[in-house]
Design a protein around this motif. Structure first.
Motif, PDB file in Angstrom:
ATOM      1  N   ARG A  47       0.860  -1.186   0.000  1.00  0.00           N
ATOM      2  CA  ARG A  47       0.000   0.000   0.000  1.00  0.00           C
ATOM      3  C   ARG A  47       0.892   1.230   0.000  1.00  0.00           C
ATOM      4  NH1 ARG A  47      -3.647  -3.036  -1.264  1.00  0.00           N
ATOM      5  NH2 ARG A  47      -5.108  -3.951   0.185  1.00  0.00           N
ATOM      6  N   ARG A  48       0.468   2.248  -0.728  1.00  0.00           N
ATOM      7  CA  ARG A  48       1.211   3.506  -0.771  1.00  0.00           C
ATOM      8  C   ARG A  48       0.233   4.622  -0.455  1.00  0.00           C
ATOM      9  NH1 ARG A  48       5.785   5.798  -1.997  1.00  0.00           N
ATOM     10  NH2 ARG A  48       5.941   7.616  -3.341  1.00  0.00           N
ATOM     11  N   GLY A  49       0.587   5.464   0.535  1.00  0.00           N
ATOM     12  CA  GLY A  49      -0.326   6.530   0.905  1.00  0.00           C
ATOM     13  C   GLY A  49       0.196   7.381   2.037  1.00  0.00           C
ATOM     14  N   PHE A  50      -0.739   8.100   2.637  1.00  0.00           N
ATOM     15  CA  PHE A  50      -0.429   9.094   3.657  1.00  0.00           C
ATOM     16  C   PHE A  50      -1.141   8.736   4.958  1.00  0.00           C
ATOM     17  CE2 PHE A  50      -0.358  10.870  -0.535  1.00  0.00           C
ATOM     18  CZ  PHE A  50       0.797  11.616  -0.573  1.00  0.00           C
ATOM     19  N   ILE A  51      -0.499   9.054   6.067  1.00  0.00           N
ATOM     20  CA  ILE A  51      -1.057   8.795   7.389  1.00  0.00           C
ATOM     21  C   ILE A  51      -1.298  10.133   8.085  1.00  0.00           C
ATOM     22  CG2 ILE A  51      -0.562   7.876   9.689  1.00  0.00           C
ATOM     23  CD1 ILE A  51      -0.946   5.603   7.888  1.00  0.00           C
ATOM     24  N   LYS A  52      -2.476  10.283   8.668  1.00  0.00           N
ATOM     25  CA  LYS A  52      -2.780  11.427   9.528  1.00  0.00           C
ATOM     26  C   LYS A  52      -3.033  10.845  10.919  1.00  0.00           C
ATOM     27  CE  LYS A  52      -4.121  15.568   8.476  1.00  0.00           C
ATOM     28  NZ  LYS A  52      -4.514  16.736   7.993  1.00  0.00           N
ATOM     29  N   VAL A  53      -2.435  11.449  11.946  1.00  0.00           N
ATOM     30  CA  VAL A  53      -2.511  10.944  13.309  1.00  0.00           C
ATOM     31  C   VAL A  53      -3.360  11.876  14.156  1.00  0.00           C
ATOM     32  CG1 VAL A  53      -1.169  10.245  15.325  1.00  0.00           C
ATOM     33  CG2 VAL A  53      -0.168  10.042  13.056  1.00  0.00           C
ATOM     34  N   LYS A  54      -4.214  11.294  14.976  1.00  0.00           N
ATOM     35  CA  LYS A  54      -5.013  12.067  15.925  1.00  0.00           C
ATOM     36  C   LYS A  54      -4.771  11.470  17.304  1.00  0.00           C
ATOM     37  CE  LYS A  54      -9.158  13.035  14.584  1.00  0.00           C
ATOM     38  NZ  LYS A  54     -10.603  12.974  14.289  1.00  0.00           N
ATOM     39  N   ILE A  55      -4.400  12.330  18.282  1.00  0.00           N
ATOM     40  CA  ILE A  55      -4.192  11.846  19.648  1.00  0.00           C
ATOM     41  C   ILE A  55      -5.171  12.545  20.586  1.00  0.00           C
ATOM     42  CG2 ILE A  55      -1.796  11.125  19.367  1.00  0.00           C
ATOM     43  CD1 ILE A  55      -0.874  13.744  20.538  1.00  0.00           C
ATOM     44  N   THR A  56      -5.603  11.806  21.602  1.00  0.00           N
ATOM     45  CA  THR A  56      -6.553  12.309  22.591  1.00  0.00           C
ATOM     46  C   THR A  56      -5.977  12.060  23.973  1.00  0.00           C
ATOM     47  OG1 THR A  56      -8.363  11.716  21.106  1.00  0.00           O
ATOM     48  CG2 THR A  56      -8.942  12.139  23.391  1.00  0.00           C
ATOM     49  N   ASP A  89       0.963  19.938  22.582  1.00  0.00           N
ATOM     50  CA  ASP A  89       1.510  18.715  23.154  1.00  0.00           C
ATOM     51  C   ASP A  89       0.563  18.227  24.239  1.00  0.00           C
ATOM     52  OD1 ASP A  89       3.333  16.669  23.482  1.00  0.00           O
ATOM     53  OD2 ASP A  89       4.542  17.778  24.919  1.00  0.00           O
ATOM     54  N   LEU A  90       0.125  16.990  24.118  1.00  0.00           N
ATOM     55  CA  LEU A  90      -0.739  16.402  25.140  1.00  0.00           C
ATOM     56  C   LEU A  90       0.111  15.542  26.056  1.00  0.00           C
ATOM     57  CD1 LEU A  90      -3.866  15.423  23.031  1.00  0.00           C
ATOM     58  CD2 LEU A  90      -3.383  17.549  24.229  1.00  0.00           C
ATOM     59  N   ASP A  91      -0.098  15.685  27.354  1.00  0.00           N
ATOM     60  CA  ASP A  91       0.759  15.027  28.330  1.00  0.00           C
ATOM     61  C   ASP A  91       0.452  13.541  28.478  1.00  0.00           C
ATOM     62  OD1 ASP A  91       2.748  14.811  30.252  1.00  0.00           O
ATOM     63  OD2 ASP A  91       1.377  15.291  31.873  1.00  0.00           O
ATOM     64  N   LYS A  92      -0.779  13.215  28.778  1.00  0.00           N
ATOM     65  CA  LYS A  92      -1.139  11.809  29.021  1.00  0.00           C
ATOM     66  C   LYS A  92      -2.111  11.358  27.935  1.00  0.00           C
ATOM     67  CE  LYS A  92      -0.115  12.044  33.825  1.00  0.00           C
ATOM     68  NZ  LYS A  92      -0.496  11.794  35.175  1.00  0.00           N
ATOM     69  N   ILE A  93      -1.556  10.688  26.924  1.00  0.00           N
ATOM     70  CA  ILE A  93      -2.355  10.255  25.777  1.00  0.00           C
ATOM     71  C   ILE A  93      -3.165   9.021  26.145  1.00  0.00           C
ATOM     72  CG2 ILE A  93      -2.236   9.387  23.411  1.00  0.00           C
ATOM     73  CD1 ILE A  93       0.323  11.083  23.108  1.00  0.00           C
ATOM     74  N   SER A  94      -4.462   9.072  25.866  1.00  0.00           N
ATOM     75  CA  SER A  94      -5.324   7.925  26.151  1.00  0.00           C
ATOM     76  C   SER A  94      -5.728   7.180  24.884  1.00  0.00           C
ATOM     77  CB  SER A  94      -6.590   8.374  26.891  1.00  0.00           C
ATOM     78  OG  SER A  94      -7.379   9.197  26.055  1.00  0.00           O
ATOM     79  N   ARG A  95      -5.673   7.857  23.720  1.00  0.00           N
ATOM     80  CA  ARG A  95      -6.099   7.204  22.482  1.00  0.00           C
ATOM     81  C   ARG A  95      -5.331   7.785  21.299  1.00  0.00           C
ATOM     82  NH1 ARG A  95     -12.094   7.872  21.620  1.00  0.00           N
ATOM     83  NH2 ARG A  95     -11.498   9.794  20.621  1.00  0.00           N
ATOM     84  N   ILE A  96      -4.987   6.900  20.369  1.00  0.00           N
ATOM     85  CA  ILE A  96      -4.328   7.276  19.131  1.00  0.00           C
ATOM     86  C   ILE A  96      -5.158   6.709  17.990  1.00  0.00           C
ATOM     87  CG2 ILE A  96      -2.247   7.091  17.717  1.00  0.00           C
ATOM     88  CD1 ILE A  96      -0.719   6.423  20.314  1.00  0.00           C
ATOM     89  N   SER A  97      -5.474   7.546  17.005  1.00  0.00           N
ATOM     90  CA  SER A  97      -6.169   7.024  15.828  1.00  0.00           C
ATOM     91  C   SER A  97      -5.432   7.471  14.577  1.00  0.00           C
ATOM     92  CB  SER A  97      -7.625   7.482  15.799  1.00  0.00           C
ATOM     93  OG  SER A  97      -7.713   8.877  15.750  1.00  0.00           O
ATOM     94  N   LEU A  98      -5.435   6.613  13.581  1.00  0.00           N
ATOM     95  CA  LEU A  98      -4.751   6.878  12.331  1.00  0.00           C
ATOM     96  C   LEU A  98      -5.760   6.891  11.194  1.00  0.00           C
ATOM     97  CD1 LEU A  98      -1.773   4.361  12.601  1.00  0.00           C
ATOM     98  CD2 LEU A  98      -1.810   6.737  13.280  1.00  0.00           C
ATOM     99  N   THR A  99      -5.519   7.756  10.220  1.00  0.00           N
ATOM    100  CA  THR A  99      -6.303   7.762   8.998  1.00  0.00           C
ATOM    101  C   THR A  99      -5.337   7.547   7.847  1.00  0.00           C
ATOM    102  OG1 THR A  99      -7.848   9.344   9.960  1.00  0.00           O
ATOM    103  CG2 THR A  99      -7.913   9.079   7.570  1.00  0.00           C
ATOM    104  N   PHE A 100      -5.616   6.530   7.037  1.00  0.00           N
ATOM    105  CA  PHE A 100      -4.787   6.212   5.882  1.00  0.00           C
ATOM    106  C   PHE A 100      -5.505   6.683   4.630  1.00  0.00           C
ATOM    107  CE2 PHE A 100      -3.862   3.134   2.430  1.00  0.00           C
ATOM    108  CZ  PHE A 100      -2.529   3.445   2.233  1.00  0.00           C
ATOM    109  N   SER A 101      -4.787   7.376   3.751  1.00  0.00           N
ATOM    110  CA  SER A 101      -5.392   7.887   2.527  1.00  0.00           C
ATOM    111  C   SER A 101      -4.400   7.779   1.380  1.00  0.00           C
ATOM    112  CB  SER A 101      -5.792   9.357   2.713  1.00  0.00           C
ATOM    113  OG  SER A 101      -6.187   9.923   1.496  1.00  0.00           O
ATOM    114  N   THR A 102      -4.917   7.427   0.204  1.00  0.00           N
ATOM    115  CA  THR A 102      -4.078   7.424  -0.998  1.00  0.00           C
ATOM    116  C   THR A 102      -4.194   8.760  -1.723  1.00  0.00           C
ATOM    117  OG1 THR A 102      -5.864   6.456  -2.278  1.00  0.00           O
ATOM    118  CG2 THR A 102      -4.259   4.935  -1.308  1.00  0.00           C
TER     119      THR A 102
END
Length: 127
Positions: A47-56, A89-102
């Protein structure tokens, strides 16, 4: 970080070729918080694409990565490292989500199956 008018004298001390990356936010306080995203995928097909990261964090506050990067190639059981940055900058991360897009408008949508993922703060490596 380094003051913009003195970065050369700090980074170039032995007359060796040096790469410098200046990523700043477009609003006050103008700093970016950098993370290294380390991913191992298990898709059978490349797979070839881009990743966008969201942290909570634990309070529910969410920030999304803002760096534009080149498309990455994801192969089965191969490690891919991506530099990503956030305006906050978030100190205590509880969740990480990724979005993959071509980033293509036509054609099939692909999923990226993650076997292992690690997000490491480059500003505060002890975290």
């Amino acid at each position: 970080g380094y003051y913009a008018d003195r970065w050369k004298e700090v980074l170039i001390q032995n007359n060796l070729p040096t790469k410098a990356y200046f990523d700043t936010s477009d609003h006050d306080p103008f700093c970016m918080y950098n993370y290294l995203l380390d991913i191992i995928t298990w898709n059978k097909n490349t797979r070839r694409g881009f990743i966008k990261v969201k942290i909570t964090d634990l309070t529910g506050k969410t920030v999304e990565s803002e760096m534009d990067s080149e498309a990455a190639t994801f192969q089965q059981y191969r490690r891919v490292k991506i530099l990503t940055g956030f305006y906050q900058d978030l100190d205590k991360i509880s969740r990480i989500s990724l979005t993959f897009s071509t980033k293509t408008l036509i054609g099939p949508k692909y999923k990226l199956r993650i076997l292992q993922m690690r997000l490491k703060s480059l500003n505060k490596p002890e975290r």
